[in-house]
Every structure is written in C-alpha cells, then in structure tokens.
Design an enzyme around this catalytic site. Structure first.
Site, PDB file in Angstrom:
ATOM      1  N   GLU A   1     -29.749  -8.804   6.980  1.00  0.00           N
ATOM      2  CA  GLU A   1     -29.966  -8.183   8.293  1.00  0.00           C
ATOM      3  C   GLU A   1     -29.647  -6.698   8.223  1.00  0.00           C
ATOM      4  OE1 GLU A   1     -27.454  -6.865  10.278  1.00  0.00           O
ATOM      5  OE2 GLU A   1     -25.720  -7.471   9.085  1.00  0.00           O
TER       6      GLU A   1
ATOM      7  N   ARG B   1     -28.319  -2.642  14.048  1.00  0.00           N
ATOM      8  CA  ARG B   1     -27.426  -1.596  14.528  1.00  0.00           C
ATOM      9  C   ARG B   1     -26.825  -2.070  15.843  1.00  0.00           C
ATOM     10  NH1 ARG B   1     -31.536   2.891  15.608  1.00  0.00           N
ATOM     11  NH2 ARG B   1     -32.683   1.010  16.242  1.00  0.00           N
TER      12      ARG B   1
ATOM     13  N   ASN C   1     -23.909  13.581  11.376  1.00  0.00           N
ATOM     14  CA  ASN C   1     -23.097  14.024  12.498  1.00  0.00           C
ATOM     15  C   ASN C   1     -21.625  13.974  12.096  1.00  0.00           C
ATOM     16  OD1 ASN C   1     -25.289  14.408  14.295  1.00  0.00           O
ATOM     17  ND2 ASN C   1     -25.379  12.202  14.617  1.00  0.00           N
TER      18      ASN C   1
ATOM     19  N   CYS D   1     -18.377  -3.507   9.392  1.00  0.00           N
ATOM     20  CA  CYS D   1     -19.283  -3.613   8.246  1.00  0.00           C
ATOM     21  C   CYS D   1     -19.067  -2.564   7.167  1.00  0.00           C
ATOM     22  CB  CYS D   1     -20.729  -3.569   8.726  1.00  0.00           C
ATOM     23  SG  CYS D   1     -21.212  -4.982   9.729  1.00  0.00           S
TER      24      CYS D   1
ATOM     25  N   LYS E   1     -18.349   2.635  18.256  1.00  0.00           N
ATOM     26  CA  LYS E   1     -19.586   3.368  18.503  1.00  0.00           C
ATOM     27  C   LYS E   1     -20.013   3.090  19.932  1.00  0.00           C
ATOM     28  CE  LYS E   1     -23.564   1.967  17.189  1.00  0.00           C
ATOM     29  NZ  LYS E   1     -24.755   1.596  16.397  1.00  0.00           N
TER      30      LYS E   1
ATOM     31  N   ARG F   1     -13.400  -3.336  16.121  1.00  0.00           N
ATOM     32  CA  ARG F   1     -12.964  -3.558  14.744  1.00  0.00           C
ATOM     33  C   ARG F   1     -12.964  -2.246  13.970  1.00  0.00           C
ATOM     34  NH1 ARG F   1     -17.087  -7.946  12.679  1.00  0.00           N
ATOM     35  NH2 ARG F   1     -18.437  -6.593  13.949  1.00  0.00           N
TER      36      ARG F   1
END
Length: 461
Positions: free
Chosen positions: A152, A155, A255, A264, A327, A334
């Site tokens: 997979e 996002r 960025n 991940c 994010k 996590r």
C-alpha cells in the site's frame, strides 16, 4: 468477488471500504470486538476524511460486513488481504512480523478451497516467499493456496482517494493465476489507466520500503540544509523553491521543519537497515542512520529555540502548542514531532496547553500530563510563546493581528514553515521559523514609510 480484509486498523478499514466501493462483497476481520462493533455500525474508529461516508454507504448497501472469526473469513473469501501491523520488535530495530505469521498460519488451517492470500503489510524483504511456503505446508492436501504481495502507498489524510484512485499498483506474484486474480480485483481502477507493475515477490516488498526510505531521506536532506541556513542566515524556503524547480529533484517533500513522524517512516527505515545487516548489505543502507539522526535533531532545535526566545529557560512559562497529530488531516499521534516537543517542554517545567482539530483524544491518552484546549483562543490565552507544530489549514488562516490581544507575549515559532512571516512580523510578532532568518527591522517597515517626503529628499540631496 468475495474478498476478506484481515486487520481493520488504518490500512485495513480503508481498504475494506474501498474494495466494497469497487463492487466486491467484502468481509472485514479483526480480533478486537469493540473495533468490529464500531465498523459494523458504519462508523470510522479514527479520523480520516471521506472514510465515514464510504463506510456508511458500503455497510448500508450490504456489500461490507465485519467479523472476528478467521474461520468465517476462510469460508467466505476467494481473496484474502492481510493488513495487520508490523511494529518494531521489542529491543530491536527489526520489524515484528508475528501478527502476519499468525494470520497466515490460522487462515491456512481453515482454508478448504483454492484462494489467493495477498499481503499488504510492510514487511522485510523475503517474508512473502517464506509465508508462501508456510501456507502450503499448513493447508490440506490438494487445496491450492497462492500468495501475492500488493504493498500500500496510502497517505494519511488522503487514504480514501489513494485507495480508489492510486497513482500506481504493484503486484508481487509467483504465478500467472495470481496476477489474473489481482487484475480482476482491481479491474475498475486499472480500467482508468492506472499504472501497474507486475513483478516478483521480493521486488514488491522492496518497493514499499524503498519509497518510504526515499521520502524520509528527502525530508531529512532539506532539514539538513535548514541547519546550514540557520548558521549562515540563509532562507531554506527560497532554497527549496529554487532547487525544486529542477525536474530531477522536484519540490514535493522539500518542506523544512520539525521533521517526519507517524507510525511508518521511522519504523520502516529502521527495519530496512536491520534487514540490510541480516542480508550482508548493511553498508548500503548506513545513510538511513543519518536520515533519522537529522530528523531527531530538528525536534531538539525547536526546544533550543523556545528556550532562547524565553531568555534561556522555559520553566514556569506558558506555552501554547498548535497541533498534536504528526500531520494534518489525521488524528494519529504515533511518533508525533508535535507531541514529542510538547512533552519535552513540559518536562522542562513549562506550562503547556495543546490544541488540535482532531487528535486531542488520542493525544490526551498518550500524554495525559499536558494541558489541552478545545479552541485556539483558549490554547493561546496568556501564552508567553506559541509553537506551530502541525500544519492544519486553520492554523495557516489565523489572523496574527487578532491573536496578539490574547497572548502575554507575541512570540511564535513556526516549526513547519507554513505561516506567512510578513503577516506575523507586520503585526508585531517576534516570529521565528526553522531554517529562515529573523526579519530585520527594515523588512517589516511599511512601503509608505519608505517613501521620502519632498523635504527629506532635499535634505538627502
């Protein structure tokens, strides 16, 4: 087709709903009865834009249902997707594949007819071929069980879109029949012209960890440049814009800020390094150690900057933290850089108040020692310092002119380089961003003030 999705965490829940939306009859499987009960009601157990609507649609139509029984799954499914977690092994950098092993072992013991087991979990290279042999050794004689790997590339925050409209599909197979089945499963997506890479099991496994390693490297590269910029007074945002114009480099993932987090990237690059050592190619992946080191240093940089702004010590000072998730558009905390910085400031004696649009509940469970606020205004009330750590859109839309009346001191750190420095400087804030120079006094002077009067022009002449 009758499809099962085993493991209904972040990956599995989205994949199960996506498969049902593509027209398959789907049975989601998980060992957690509470999670299954939530999903069976058509509710999402975590924050992901678009997922609640997709779950309600597919559950109400009858195309998606859930169970805790692997035996029921074995009887139901023609294709079984394995989506269980592969966390970091206790006391090691290696991936813990025991959950994947357990699922394949139990599933194979129940299988009574031909089927395809498809791994989607991120695993060390070589795992799929081992599992294929394991499944064959367990299934009853004469029952052909095939195994494929289909990594997979979701996002968080865009997982539904990435599931229904992926930019590519990777099929790791050992036989033509497995490829044919996977093409049938994904036919509605392939009919749109989506790129598909059909390859061997090992390459499919490596595609995922290679992609994550490259993204982590790109992020740490620009953060390493930010370290240099901070020493010499250069601007890392302009630097990134300039080098990003090069088609060989590209602007995405350049960025600079407080670094990557989540469940991940960090885990996967550590596991990849560990697997490289086992395979005797450890030197080839040594650079990933530097990638992680740079990433860790950026969190420390925010702590050092906060102390410098507050006269060398954060103890007893009120600090507002904007963001808890790792994010935006996610409630995942996590390995969140935001929560790491908040905890560290608290441990140094600061009075910390955290706001996040979606992750407060998860953050409170992970860090109950911190203060939390339900609104931005409550979070920044009487703050000596505001630290922007997750680039939620609502933070980028803040009006610095309005906000300054709420704080005790107009100090802000933009640890994501997502705010507009000119706006904050013009409103009188002491604005700091990682890898960017502090604006000199002349940079915040209005244009009208720079226009000389006739008398001043004569004096200059």
């Amino acid at each position: 087709m009758n499809v099962t999705v085993i493991g209904t965490g972040y990956l599995g829940a989205v994949h199960a709903a996506g498969m049902a939306a593509l027209g398959h009859n789907v049975l989601g499987v998980d060992a957690d009865p509470a999670k299954i009960a939530v999903l069976a009601r058509g509710e999402a157990p975590f924050f992901e834009p678009g997922l609640p609507e997709l779950l309600r649609q597919t559950v109400s139509s009858g195309s998606l249902s859930f169970t805790t029984s692997l035996q029921e799954a074995a009887e139901f499914g023609d294709v079984h997707f394995v989506c269980v977690g592969t966390p970091q092994l206790e006391g090691s950098h290696s991936a813990d594949v025991s959950f994947v092993d357990a699922v394949v072992t139990e599933l194979a013991s129940y299988v009574t007819r031909s089927c395809l087991i498809v791994g989607k979990s991120t695993v060390p290279v070589g795992t799929a071929r081992r599992l294929a042999a394991l499944a064959r050794s367990i299934t009853a004689a004469g029952v052909p069980v095939m195994l494929a790997w289909n990594p997979e590339f979701l996002r968080e925050g865009f997982a539904v879109e990435d599931t229904l409209n992926p930019d590519r599909l990777v099929f790791g197979v050992s036989d033509d029949r497995s490829e044919q089945i996977l093409r049938s499963v994904y036919a509605p997506i392939l009919d749109k012209g989506t790129a598909v890479f059909c390859t061997d099991l090992e390459t499919a496994e490596l595609v995922k960890v290679a992609a994550n390693s490259f993204l982590a490297t790109k992020i740490s590269f620009i953060n390493a440049m930010a370290e240099v910029c901070e020493v010499v007074g250069a601007d890392v945002v302009t630097l990134a814009d300039a080098i990003g114009q090069d088609a060989r480099i590209g602007r995405q993932f350049l960025n600079a800020g407080v670094g990557f987090g989540g469940g991940c990237l960090g885990k996967d690059i550590r596991a990849f390094r560990a697997r490289g050592e086992e395979l005797g190619v450890g030197e080839a992946l040594e650079f990933l150690g530097s990638v992680e080191s740079v990433n860790t240093r950026r969190r420390q940089r925010v702590l050092d900057l906060a102390a410098n702004i507050l006269d060398g010590d954060v103890a007893g000072r009120r600090i507002a933290i904007l963001g808890a998730s790792f994010k935006p558009n996610s409630d995942d905390v996590r390995d969140s850089p935001a929560l790491h910085v908040a905890r560290a400031l608290h441990s140094r004696g600061a009075v910390v108040t955290v706001h996040d649009p979606a992750a407060i509940a998860n953050a409170r469970r992970a860090a109950p020692q911190l203060g939390y606020a339900g609104s931005i205004t409550d979070a920044v009330q009487n703050a000596d310092l505001v630290v922007h750590l997750t680039e939620w859109e609502e933070y980028q839309e803040l009006d610095p002119g309005t906000l300054h009346s709420l704080v005790a001191a107009k100090n802000i750190i933009d640890a994501r380089n997502a705010l507009e420095p000119d706006d904050w400087n013009a409103a009188g804030w002491n604005f700091h961003a990682l890898g960017r120079p502090i604006a000199p006094a002349w940079a915040t002077t209005s244009i009208s003030n720079l226009v000389l009067s006739e008398a001043e022009e004569e004096e200059v002449a």
